[in-house]
Design a protein around this motif. Structure first.
Motif, PDB file in Angstrom:
ATOM      1  N   VAL A   1       0.829  -1.215   0.000  1.00  0.00           N
ATOM      2  CA  VAL A   1       0.000   0.000   0.000  1.00  0.00           C
ATOM      3  C   VAL A   1       0.866   1.269   0.000  1.00  0.00           C
ATOM      4  N   PRO A   2       1.867   1.366   0.879  1.00  0.00           N
ATOM      5  CA  PRO A   2       2.652   2.615   0.887  1.00  0.00           C
ATOM      6  C   PRO A   2       3.547   2.770  -0.340  1.00  0.00           C
ATOM      7  N   LYS A   3       3.692   1.688  -1.108  1.00  0.00           N
ATOM      8  CA  LYS A   3       4.635   1.703  -2.228  1.00  0.00           C
ATOM      9  C   LYS A   3       3.953   1.654  -3.586  1.00  0.00           C
ATOM     10  N   ALA A   4       2.649   1.686  -3.600  1.00  0.00           N
ATOM     11  CA  ALA A   4       1.927   1.607  -4.877  1.00  0.00           C
ATOM     12  C   ALA A   4       2.471   2.673  -5.822  1.00  0.00           C
ATOM     13  N   PRO A   5       2.706   2.300  -7.091  1.00  0.00           N
ATOM     14  CA  PRO A   5       3.528   3.141  -7.965  1.00  0.00           C
ATOM     15  C   PRO A   5       2.841   4.330  -8.633  1.00  0.00           C
ATOM     16  N   THR A   6       1.544   4.459  -8.547  1.00  0.00           N
ATOM     17  CA  THR A   6       0.887   5.663  -9.075  1.00  0.00           C
ATOM     18  C   THR A   6      -0.205   6.058  -8.078  1.00  0.00           C
ATOM     19  N   LEU A   7      -0.709   7.265  -8.225  1.00  0.00           N
ATOM     20  CA  LEU A   7      -1.774   7.709  -7.307  1.00  0.00           C
ATOM     21  C   LEU A   7      -3.023   6.853  -7.481  1.00  0.00           C
TER      22      LEU A   7
ATOM     23  N   LYS B   1      -2.451   3.650  -5.801  1.00  0.00           N
ATOM     24  CA  LYS B   1      -2.430   3.848  -4.349  1.00  0.00           C
ATOM     25  C   LYS B   1      -3.862   3.851  -3.813  1.00  0.00           C
ATOM     26  N   LEU B   2      -4.719   4.608  -4.463  1.00  0.00           N
ATOM     27  CA  LEU B   2      -6.118   4.666  -4.021  1.00  0.00           C
ATOM     28  C   LEU B   2      -6.797   3.312  -4.167  1.00  0.00           C
TER      29      LEU B   2
ATOM     30  N   MET C   1      -5.532   0.736  -1.528  1.00  0.00           N
ATOM     31  CA  MET C   1      -6.048   1.077  -0.198  1.00  0.00           C
ATOM     32  C   MET C   1      -7.493   0.594  -0.060  1.00  0.00           C
ATOM     33  N   ALA C   2      -8.283   0.860  -1.092  1.00  0.00           N
ATOM     34  CA  ALA C   2      -9.697   0.477  -1.048  1.00  0.00           C
ATOM     35  C   ALA C   2      -9.831  -1.041  -1.041  1.00  0.00           C
TER      36      ALA C   2
END
Lengths: 312, 263
Positions: free
Chosen positions: A56-62, A65-66, A69-70
């Motif tokens: 989750v903290p390393k997901a490569p694009t916004l 990332k969203l 997280m979901a």
């Protein structure tokens, strides 16, 4: 005598396809089998948050990332829904939510083998969504017709969300499969890493006594092997179509028996991983759960205290 | 006078003031959303875990909104801005880059920030940058629920006494060292005010914040530690700690392994 009659009526209801509700009379055996299944399902969802949480903290694009997280939030949410169902089943046995969580920490309830395994690259986050959730959907969709009403209703929502997860995973996978040489290598390694766990995930080929009883009670309606075959039928072509290989030289479709032939996973190794929590990541992840549950008991206790104060 | 991005890019001083303001907003929300998401799977109960994750997603979503506005003004694409700016280019308050600490500290920081953020957004409702003023109306609706949620946690943990109260007191005293950094508007505060980008300066933000915060401390039964002082370093001027360096490193680990690839 009365019990026999009740039991007979209960079985008739099940055979008519009626759903059993939490407040209905049910045989102890039925309650215990269900509780074991749903408890394991619930804690698997909760433990299932951890392998992906690492990414989750390393997901490569916004966008990623969203999405992740979901996705992880959904898994925890499924855990919550299932715990509510399990709590109702456990109440007559004198067990509470706290007990159900402690069973996990103390190793008294098992969680799925896949969540004991490592997820060392971003590609693993994709493969978990794509194949692990893909396998889970097959399992869970088969349970939709379960005789226990509250479980069936929760599963309906879970399956709907899981199919999103599978698309989320597939989307990550497609980006990697169509990406650089290094990305494709990362993806292939992740598939190699997860394959055996996925085959094990559906459980032993032979129908155990407990599984037989669950089928009698229509808690479940399909055998492990039927579900595994369904998985292979769906995913083997998909994996190949992405130019990926499957690390099983014996894997082939047998026209005659209309079945996929595969190399059996190391039943003993995985069995022990699940039974004794001795997979590569079992203890580390249980430690996280212990932190959440035990080290933060003060928070839950404080919230109970302050609620009482507000009532007064 | 309301202005659009096309009009603003014609005036370099205005554009500069606006981009500084948007970076402050974006970086605050991105850091906090990132930190919030670290709680996934670890909150004190399962219900709280799910709720906190929704908040984390909202914060990152708000960061995306501000980063998109920056891109409209000619800055790089949102992903580029989120993952590839160095610490010196980031404008978040230091408070938000710090690690979460325990649940008490997480709640205290979040609540203190949420009140600040609400006051700041209130001052943006009439912003001369039209799309910012519009966006803030929507963001405020979401933040309203974060405020309620964290007010509940803040008040109840403090009122519960015992270990919880001790931890809350400790958290307040730790967080207080950096709270003052929230109110700074950085190097070009005067221009921001001059162009009507924000309706309230740093002094005013701090005053309004204290006016709202103090009664909430009373309600929770916590001692008011006095007006926060300005910290040594000002995140709004690109002055940061090792915590932010580590945060950026973690965040960009995957994409940084091949910045040209599609992820």
């Amino acid at each position: 005598m009365i019990t026999d009659q009740r039991h007979e009526q209960f079985m008739e209801r099940i055979q008519r396809g009626e759903k059993i509700e939490a407040t209905d009379w049910m045989p102890d055996e039925y309650r215990k089998l269900l509780l074991k299944l749903i408890h394991m399902h619930a804690v698997s969802e909760i433990m299932g948050a951890f392998p992906e949480k690492e990414w989750v903290p390393k997901a490569p694009t916004l966008k990623r990332k969203l999405a992740i997280m979901a996705k992880v939030q959904d898994e925890v949410g499924h855990g919550q829904l299932l715990l509510r169902v399990a709590e109702d089943l456990a109440a007559p046995l004198g067990k509470t939510r706290e007990d159900l969580m402690e069973d996990l920490i103390e190793g008294r309830v098992k969680f799925h083998n896949v969540f004991h395994m490592e997820s060392p690259t971003w590609a693993d986050a994709g493969v978990i969504g794509w194949l692990v959730d893909g396998a889970a959907i097959i399992n869970q969709a088969a349970l939709l017709s379960t005789s226990y009403g509250p479980y069936a209703r929760v599963l309906k929502r879970i399956c709907a969300e899981e199919s999103f997860h599978m698309q989320h995973g597939e989307n990550i996978i497609l980006a990697l499969a169509g990406g650089s040489k290094e990305q494709r290598r990362m993806l292939q390694e992740a598939v190699n890493r997860w394959w055996e766990s996925l085959i094990f995930f559906f459980g032993p080929v032979e129908v155990t006594d407990a599984a037989r009883r669950m089928i009698d009670y229509r808690i479940r309606t399909k055998t492990n092997e039927e579900l595994r075959q369904q998985f292979l039928k769906k995913y083997v072509p998909r994996i190949h179509s992405l130019g990926l290989t499957i690390p099983d030289p014996n894997l082939r479709y047998d026209e005659e028996s209309e079945k996929w032939i595969f190399t059996e996973p190391d039943w003993k190794k995985f069995g022990e991983i699940v039974r004794y929590n001795q997979g590569p990541k079992s203890q580390e992840r249980l430690k996280l759960r212990r932190f959440a549950h035990e080290d933060q008991r003060w928070v839950r206790e404080a919230m109970v205290r302050s609620q009482k104060m507000q009532v007064v | 006078m309301m202005q659009t991005a096309e009009q603003i890019v014609q005036e370099p001083r205005l554009r500069h003031a606006l981009t500084e303001l948007l970076y402050q907003l974006a970086d605050d929300e991105l850091c906090l959303g990132h930190r919030d998401s670290e709680w996934l799977g670890l909150a004190p109960d399962i219900e709280g875990d799910v709720a906190f994750s929704s908040i984390a997603q909202d914060e990152v979503g708000h960061a995306v909104f501000y980063l998109e506005r920056l891109h409209e003004l000619g800055e790089a694409k949102p992903d580029q801005l989120a993952f590839f700016r160095g610490p010196g280019e980031r404008r978040n308050a230091i408070l938000l880059e710090q690690p979460n600490g325990d649940w008490a500290r997480t709640i205290v920081r979040h609540f203190l920030y949420d009140i600040f953020d609400d006051i700041r957004m209130e001052a943006l409702l009439q912003s001369s940058f039209h799309s910012l003023a519009q966006g803030v109306v929507k963001i405020r609706r979401e933040e309203h629920y974060h405020l309620l949620h964290h007010k509940m946690w803040f008040t109840r943990l403090a009122q519960a006494g015992g270990e919880a109260r001790q931890r809350m007191e400790q958290a307040v005293s730790e967080v207080w060292m950096e709270v003052g950094g929230l109110f700074s508007l950085g190097e070009v505060e005067e221009e921001m005010l001059h162009y009507g980008l924000i309706a309230c300066g740093s002094e005013g933000l701090a005053q309004r914040w204290a006016e709202r915060m103090r009664p909430l401390f009373d309600e929770a039964g916590l001692n008011w530690p006095g007006m926060p002082v300005k910290p040594k370093r000002d995140g709004r001027k690109g002055e940061h700690t090792k915590d932010l360096e580590r945060l950026i490193q973690t965040m960009s680990e995957v994409v940084g392994s091949d910045p040209d690839a599609q992820w």
